[in-house]
Motif scaffolding. Structure first.
Motif, mmCIF file in Angstrom:
data_model
loop_
_atom_site.group_PDB
_atom_site.id
_atom_site.type_symbol
_atom_site.label_atom_id
_atom_site.label_comp_id
_atom_site.label_asym_id
_atom_site.label_seq_id
_atom_site.Cartn_x
_atom_site.Cartn_y
_atom_site.Cartn_z
ATOM 1 N N ASP A 59 25.902 -27.176 -83.027
ATOM 2 C CA ASP A 59 27.101 -27.995 -83.083
ATOM 3 C C ASP A 59 27.011 -28.919 -84.290
ATOM 4 O OD1 ASP A 59 29.446 -29.273 -82.529
ATOM 5 O OD2 ASP A 59 28.699 -30.395 -80.801
ATOM 6 N N TRP A 60 27.799 -28.630 -85.317
ATOM 7 C CA TRP A 60 27.792 -29.408 -86.565
ATOM 8 C C TRP A 60 28.956 -30.381 -86.537
ATOM 9 C CZ3 TRP A 60 28.900 -26.927 -92.012
ATOM 10 C CH2 TRP A 60 28.855 -27.934 -92.998
ATOM 11 N N GLN A 61 28.612 -31.661 -86.429
ATOM 12 C CA GLN A 61 29.605 -32.727 -86.412
ATOM 13 C C GLN A 61 29.228 -33.763 -87.464
ATOM 14 O OE1 GLN A 61 32.312 -32.553 -84.661
ATOM 15 N NE2 GLN A 61 31.772 -30.856 -83.294
ATOM 16 N N ALA A 62 30.091 -33.934 -88.476
ATOM 17 C CA ALA A 62 29.840 -34.875 -89.574
ATOM 18 C C ALA A 62 28.499 -34.541 -90.223
ATOM 19 C CB ALA A 62 29.905 -36.315 -89.079
ATOM 20 N N ASP A 63 27.535 -35.480 -90.195
ATOM 21 C CA ASP A 63 26.249 -35.242 -90.837
ATOM 22 C C ASP A 63 25.148 -34.939 -89.831
ATOM 23 O OD1 ASP A 63 26.177 -37.719 -89.705
ATOM 24 O OD2 ASP A 63 25.286 -38.741 -91.426
ATOM 25 N N ARG A 64 25.522 -34.509 -88.622
ATOM 26 C CA ARG A 64 24.538 -34.198 -87.589
ATOM 27 C C ARG A 64 24.707 -32.758 -87.115
ATOM 28 N NH1 ARG A 64 25.001 -37.681 -82.612
ATOM 29 N NH2 ARG A 64 22.813 -37.137 -82.300
ATOM 30 N N VAL A 65 23.575 -32.140 -86.797
ATOM 31 C CA VAL A 65 23.586 -30.806 -86.194
ATOM 32 C C VAL A 65 22.789 -30.872 -84.901
ATOM 33 C CG1 VAL A 65 22.979 -28.381 -86.441
ATOM 34 C CG2 VAL A 65 23.736 -29.668 -88.445
ATOM 35 N N LEU A 66 23.445 -30.524 -83.796
ATOM 36 C CA LEU A 66 22.779 -30.491 -82.500
ATOM 37 C C LEU A 66 22.529 -29.045 -82.104
ATOM 38 C CD1 LEU A 66 24.711 -33.169 -80.399
ATOM 39 C CD2 LEU A 66 22.490 -33.407 -81.527
ATOM 40 N N TRP A 67 21.339 -28.780 -81.603
ATOM 41 C CA TRP A 67 20.996 -27.470 -81.054
ATOM 42 C C TRP A 67 21.121 -27.556 -79.535
ATOM 43 C CZ3 TRP A 67 20.933 -22.622 -80.883
ATOM 44 C CH2 TRP A 67 20.038 -21.878 -80.093
ATOM 45 N N ARG A 68 21.996 -26.697 -78.972
ATOM 46 C CA ARG A 68 22.227 -26.672 -77.531
ATOM 47 C C ARG A 68 21.774 -25.321 -76.990
ATOM 48 N NH1 ARG A 68 25.605 -31.082 -76.689
ATOM 49 N NH2 ARG A 68 26.951 -31.666 -78.465
ATOM 50 N N PRO A 69 20.506 -25.207 -76.583
ATOM 51 C CA PRO A 69 20.033 -23.922 -76.067
ATOM 52 C C PRO A 69 20.609 -23.642 -74.680
ATOM 53 C CG PRO A 69 18.333 -25.578 -75.827
ATOM 54 C CD PRO A 69 19.459 -26.237 -76.565
ATOM 55 N N VAL A 70 20.808 -22.380 -74.378
ATOM 56 C CA VAL A 70 21.274 -21.995 -73.035
ATOM 57 C C VAL A 70 20.213 -22.415 -72.021
ATOM 58 C CG1 VAL A 70 21.841 -20.059 -71.531
ATOM 59 C CG2 VAL A 70 22.667 -20.084 -73.900
ATOM 60 N N GLY A 71 20.642 -23.221 -71.043
ATOM 61 C CA GLY A 71 19.717 -23.640 -69.991
ATOM 62 C C GLY A 71 18.718 -24.701 -70.413
ATOM 63 N N GLY A 72 18.917 -25.343 -71.578
ATOM 64 C CA GLY A 72 17.976 -26.354 -72.049
ATOM 65 C C GLY A 72 18.688 -27.613 -72.513
ATOM 66 N N GLU A 73 17.920 -28.598 -72.923
ATOM 67 C CA GLU A 73 18.474 -29.863 -73.376
ATOM 68 C C GLU A 73 18.824 -29.809 -74.862
ATOM 69 O OE1 GLU A 73 15.954 -33.130 -72.487
ATOM 70 O OE2 GLU A 73 15.974 -32.792 -70.307
ATOM 71 N N ALA A 74 19.916 -30.475 -75.217
ATOM 72 C CA ALA A 74 20.336 -30.540 -76.616
ATOM 73 C C ALA A 74 19.402 -31.447 -77.405
ATOM 74 C CB ALA A 74 21.769 -31.061 -76.712
ATOM 75 N N ARG A 75 19.210 -31.106 -78.691
ATOM 76 C CA ARG A 75 18.414 -31.963 -79.570
ATOM 77 C C ARG A 75 18.954 -31.869 -80.985
ATOM 78 N NH1 ARG A 75 13.372 -28.935 -81.820
ATOM 79 N NH2 ARG A 75 13.680 -26.786 -81.130
#
Length: 260
Positions: A59-75
Protein backbone atom coordinates in the motif's frame (compact mmCIF):
# COMPACT_ATOMS: atom_id res chain seq x y z
CA UNK A 1 49.24 -8.54 -9.03
CA UNK A 2 49.31 -6.35 -5.94
CA UNK A 3 47.79 -7.85 -2.82
CA UNK A 4 45.23 -5.08 -2.39
CA UNK A 5 43.96 -5.45 -5.98
CA UNK A 6 43.77 -9.21 -5.52
CA UNK A 7 41.71 -8.70 -2.36
CA UNK A 8 39.41 -6.27 -4.15
CA UNK A 9 38.82 -8.75 -6.98
CA UNK A 10 38.16 -11.55 -4.48
CA UNK A 11 35.57 -9.37 -2.73
CA UNK A 12 33.87 -8.68 -6.09
CA UNK A 13 33.68 -12.40 -6.85
CA UNK A 14 32.30 -13.18 -3.38
CA UNK A 15 29.63 -10.48 -3.72
CA UNK A 16 28.45 -11.76 -7.11
CA UNK A 17 28.47 -15.41 -6.00
CA UNK A 18 26.35 -14.71 -2.91
CA UNK A 19 22.61 -15.38 -2.46
CA UNK A 20 22.07 -11.60 -2.67
CA UNK A 21 23.91 -11.27 -5.98
CA UNK A 22 22.67 -9.10 -8.85
CA UNK A 23 22.59 -12.37 -10.79
CA UNK A 24 19.76 -13.54 -8.56
CA UNK A 25 17.32 -10.81 -9.58
CA UNK A 26 14.24 -12.21 -11.32
CA UNK A 27 11.94 -9.21 -11.58
CA UNK A 28 11.44 -5.45 -11.41
CA UNK A 29 7.86 -4.22 -10.95
CA UNK A 30 6.92 -0.52 -10.96
CA UNK A 31 4.29 0.35 -8.37
CA UNK A 32 1.24 2.61 -8.62
CA UNK A 33 0.00 4.76 -5.73
CA UNK A 34 -2.51 2.85 -3.63
CA UNK A 35 -2.80 -0.92 -3.36
CA UNK A 36 -0.51 -3.28 -5.33
CA UNK A 37 -1.18 -7.00 -4.95
CA UNK A 38 1.77 -9.38 -4.57
CA UNK A 39 1.59 -13.06 -5.45
CA UNK A 40 1.49 -15.59 -8.24
CA UNK A 41 -2.00 -14.63 -9.41
CA UNK A 42 -2.53 -13.00 -12.81
CA UNK A 43 -4.09 -9.91 -11.18
CA UNK A 44 -0.97 -9.21 -9.12
CA UNK A 45 1.06 -6.07 -9.82
CA UNK A 46 4.08 -7.91 -8.42
CA UNK A 47 4.08 -11.37 -10.01
CA UNK A 48 5.94 -14.05 -8.11
CA UNK A 49 7.21 -17.15 -9.95
CA UNK A 50 6.11 -19.39 -7.07
CA UNK A 51 4.08 -19.29 -3.87
CA UNK A 52 0.40 -18.49 -3.26
CA UNK A 53 -1.80 -16.58 -5.70
CA UNK A 54 -2.04 -13.83 -3.10
CA UNK A 55 0.82 -13.29 -0.67
CA UNK A 56 -0.26 -9.80 0.39
CA UNK A 57 -0.39 -6.23 -0.84
CA UNK A 58 1.86 -3.19 -0.90
CA UNK A 59 0.00 0.00 0.00
CA UNK A 60 1.79 3.12 -1.29
CA UNK A 61 0.43 6.28 0.28
CA UNK A 62 2.38 9.55 -0.12
CA UNK A 63 5.94 8.77 1.03
CA UNK A 64 5.10 5.56 2.91
CA UNK A 65 4.79 1.96 1.77
CA UNK A 66 3.00 -0.54 4.00
CA UNK A 67 3.31 -4.29 3.51
CA UNK A 68 0.06 -6.08 4.40
CA UNK A 69 0.67 -9.84 4.30
CA UNK A 70 -2.31 -12.19 4.12
CA UNK A 71 -3.04 -13.30 7.67
CA UNK A 72 -0.28 -11.11 9.17
CA UNK A 73 0.33 -7.68 10.63
CA UNK A 74 1.04 -4.66 8.44
CA UNK A 75 4.47 -3.03 8.62
CA UNK A 76 6.15 -0.09 6.96
CA UNK A 77 8.96 -0.83 4.49
CA UNK A 78 11.99 1.41 4.09
CA UNK A 79 13.11 2.01 0.51
CA UNK A 80 16.72 2.15 -0.68
CA UNK A 81 16.64 5.94 -0.93
CA UNK A 82 18.13 6.87 2.42
CA UNK A 83 19.02 3.54 4.00
CA UNK A 84 19.15 -0.19 3.47
CA UNK A 85 15.75 -1.27 2.17
CA UNK A 86 13.51 -3.55 4.22
CA UNK A 87 13.39 -7.04 2.70
CA UNK A 88 10.30 -9.25 2.67
CA UNK A 89 11.17 -12.95 2.46
CA UNK A 90 9.04 -15.86 1.29
CA UNK A 91 10.79 -19.23 0.95
CA UNK A 92 13.67 -18.66 -1.52
CA UNK A 93 12.23 -15.34 -2.74
CA UNK A 94 13.00 -11.91 -1.33
CA UNK A 95 11.79 -8.49 -2.43
CA UNK A 96 12.37 -4.87 -1.46
CA UNK A 97 11.45 -1.36 -2.60
CA UNK A 98 13.69 0.87 -4.70
CA UNK A 99 13.09 4.61 -5.15
CA UNK A 100 14.08 6.14 -8.48
CA UNK A 101 13.49 9.89 -8.47
CA UNK A 102 10.17 9.43 -6.68
CA UNK A 103 9.04 6.40 -8.67
CA UNK A 104 8.89 3.20 -6.64
CA UNK A 105 9.51 -0.34 -7.82
CA UNK A 106 9.75 -3.79 -6.29
CA UNK A 107 12.99 -5.63 -6.98
CA UNK A 108 12.54 -9.40 -6.70
CA UNK A 109 15.37 -11.80 -5.92
CA UNK A 110 15.69 -15.59 -5.99
CA UNK A 111 18.24 -16.29 -3.25
CA UNK A 112 18.64 -19.88 -4.55
CA UNK A 113 19.64 -18.72 -8.03
CA UNK A 114 22.93 -20.64 -8.17
CA UNK A 115 21.13 -24.01 -8.10
CA UNK A 116 20.02 -23.44 -11.69
CA UNK A 117 22.50 -20.83 -12.98
CA UNK A 118 26.09 -21.23 -11.77
CA UNK A 119 28.26 -18.14 -11.43
CA UNK A 120 30.79 -18.00 -14.29
CA UNK A 121 33.35 -15.89 -12.44
CA UNK A 122 34.97 -12.64 -13.49
CA UNK A 123 37.83 -11.79 -15.84
CA UNK A 124 40.19 -8.82 -15.71
CA UNK A 125 42.89 -7.15 -17.74
CA UNK A 126 46.36 -7.66 -16.25
CA UNK A 127 47.16 -5.06 -13.60
CA UNK A 128 48.56 -1.93 -15.27
CA UNK A 129 50.23 0.67 -13.01
CA UNK A 130 50.00 3.18 -15.88
CA UNK A 131 46.24 3.29 -15.27
CA UNK A 132 46.66 4.50 -11.71
CA UNK A 133 46.04 8.16 -12.46
CA UNK A 134 46.60 11.16 -10.21
CA UNK A 135 44.06 13.76 -11.35
CA UNK A 136 43.38 17.34 -10.37
CA UNK A 137 40.11 17.79 -8.44
CA UNK A 138 38.82 20.98 -10.05
CA UNK A 139 35.88 23.10 -8.92
CA UNK A 140 33.02 23.53 -11.38
CA UNK A 141 31.70 27.08 -10.95
CA UNK A 142 28.81 27.43 -11.25
CA UNK A 143 27.85 23.78 -10.60
CA UNK A 144 26.30 21.82 -13.46
CA UNK A 145 22.91 20.12 -13.19
CA UNK A 146 22.71 17.07 -15.47
CA UNK A 147 19.81 14.82 -16.41
CA UNK A 148 21.52 11.44 -16.57
CA UNK A 149 19.56 8.64 -18.33
CA UNK A 150 19.40 5.13 -16.89
CA UNK A 151 19.13 1.79 -18.68
CA UNK A 152 15.44 1.64 -17.66
CA UNK A 153 14.69 4.93 -19.43
CA UNK A 154 14.45 7.07 -16.30
CA UNK A 155 16.29 10.37 -15.83
CA UNK A 156 18.44 10.92 -12.75
CA UNK A 157 19.23 14.50 -11.75
CA UNK A 158 22.89 14.96 -10.78
CA UNK A 159 24.54 18.16 -9.56
CA UNK A 160 28.25 18.37 -10.37
CA UNK A 161 30.43 20.75 -8.38
CA UNK A 162 33.82 19.13 -9.06
CA UNK A 163 35.53 17.21 -11.84
CA UNK A 164 38.64 15.05 -12.18
CA UNK A 165 41.08 16.43 -14.76
CA UNK A 166 44.14 14.64 -16.16
CA UNK A 167 46.08 14.16 -19.39
CA UNK A 168 46.29 10.95 -21.40
CA UNK A 169 47.79 10.43 -24.85
CA UNK A 170 48.27 14.17 -25.20
CA UNK A 171 44.61 14.88 -24.51
CA UNK A 172 43.01 16.69 -21.60
CA UNK A 173 40.43 14.44 -19.95
CA UNK A 174 37.64 15.59 -17.66
CA UNK A 175 35.55 13.06 -15.72
CA UNK A 176 32.36 14.23 -14.03
CA UNK A 177 31.32 12.36 -10.87
CA UNK A 178 27.84 10.95 -10.44
CA UNK A 179 28.09 11.43 -6.68
CA UNK A 180 30.55 12.75 -4.12
CA UNK A 181 30.36 11.43 -0.57
CA UNK A 182 32.42 11.51 2.59
CA UNK A 183 33.86 8.05 1.88
CA UNK A 184 33.99 7.80 -1.90
CA UNK A 185 33.54 9.52 -5.24
CA UNK A 186 31.58 7.63 -7.90
CA UNK A 187 32.13 7.86 -11.68
CA UNK A 188 30.49 6.23 -14.71
CA UNK A 189 32.50 6.18 -17.95
CA UNK A 190 32.81 4.66 -21.40
CA UNK A 191 35.95 4.14 -23.45
CA UNK A 192 37.07 2.54 -26.71
CA UNK A 193 36.94 -0.96 -25.17
CA UNK A 194 33.20 -0.59 -24.39
CA UNK A 195 31.11 -3.07 -26.37
CA UNK A 196 34.23 -4.97 -27.35
CA UNK A 197 36.30 -6.29 -24.45
CA UNK A 198 34.24 -4.53 -21.78
CA UNK A 199 30.54 -3.98 -21.10
CA UNK A 200 28.90 -1.90 -23.81
CA UNK A 201 27.05 0.58 -21.58
CA UNK A 202 30.22 1.54 -19.72
CA UNK A 203 31.82 0.81 -16.37
CA UNK A 204 31.76 2.14 -12.83
CA UNK A 205 34.74 3.52 -10.92
CA UNK A 206 34.96 4.49 -7.26
CA UNK A 207 37.73 6.60 -5.75
CA UNK A 208 38.62 7.80 -2.29
CA UNK A 209 37.87 11.48 -1.60
CA UNK A 210 40.33 14.02 -2.92
CA UNK A 211 43.23 15.20 -0.77
CA UNK A 212 44.85 18.62 -1.28
CA UNK A 213 43.13 19.11 -4.62
CA UNK A 214 44.16 15.72 -6.06
CA UNK A 215 42.17 12.54 -6.58
CA UNK A 216 43.53 9.07 -7.39
CA UNK A 217 41.71 7.15 -10.14
CA UNK A 218 42.71 3.49 -10.28
CA UNK A 219 41.17 2.14 -13.49
CA UNK A 220 42.41 -1.34 -12.54
CA UNK A 221 39.36 -1.26 -10.25
CA UNK A 222 36.89 -0.24 -12.94
CA UNK A 223 33.99 -2.68 -12.72
CA UNK A 224 30.82 -3.71 -14.50
CA UNK A 225 27.56 -2.07 -13.42
CA UNK A 226 24.69 -4.23 -12.14
CA UNK A 227 22.96 -4.03 -15.53
CA UNK A 228 25.81 -6.13 -16.99
CA UNK A 229 24.47 -9.03 -14.92
CA UNK A 230 20.68 -8.55 -14.92
CA UNK A 231 17.96 -6.78 -16.95
CA UNK A 232 16.29 -5.78 -13.66
CA UNK A 233 18.77 -3.07 -12.64
CA UNK A 234 18.40 0.70 -13.12
CA UNK A 235 22.00 1.74 -13.74
CA UNK A 236 22.95 5.30 -14.73
CA UNK A 237 24.56 5.64 -18.13
CA UNK A 238 27.75 7.68 -18.61
CA UNK A 239 27.14 11.29 -19.67
CA UNK A 240 28.72 12.31 -23.00
CA UNK A 241 31.44 14.19 -21.08
CA UNK A 242 32.62 10.82 -19.69
CA UNK A 243 33.00 9.08 -23.06
CA UNK A 244 36.77 8.71 -23.25
CA UNK A 245 38.21 8.89 -26.80
CA UNK A 246 40.78 6.13 -26.19
CA UNK A 247 40.79 2.55 -24.84
CA UNK A 248 41.26 1.88 -21.13
CA UNK A 249 42.64 -1.71 -21.05
CA UNK A 250 42.37 -2.02 -17.28
CA UNK A 251 39.83 -3.40 -14.84
CA UNK A 252 36.92 -5.77 -15.31
CA UNK A 253 36.16 -7.40 -18.66
CA UNK A 254 32.75 -8.18 -20.14
CA UNK A 255 30.84 -10.82 -18.12
CA UNK A 256 30.45 -14.14 -19.91
CA UNK A 257 27.78 -16.24 -18.24
CA UNK A 258 28.19 -19.98 -17.71
CA UNK A 259 25.37 -20.52 -20.24
CA UNK A 260 27.52 -19.27 -23.15
Amino acid sequence: MSRTLQQWQAARRAELASPDSWLGLVGLFWLEPGSNRVGRGEDCAVRLPSGPDGLGELDWQADRVLWRPVGGEARELATDRASSPTAVDHENLSFFIVDREGRLAVRLRDRDWMSSRPFAGLEYYPEAPVWQVEADWVEVDPPIRMEVPTVSGELKTVEVGRKAVFEREGQRVELLPMSVGEREVFFVFRDRTSGRETYGAGRFLKAKPAVDGRIRLDFNRAFNPPCAFTPFATCPLPPPENWLPFPVPAGELKYRSAEH
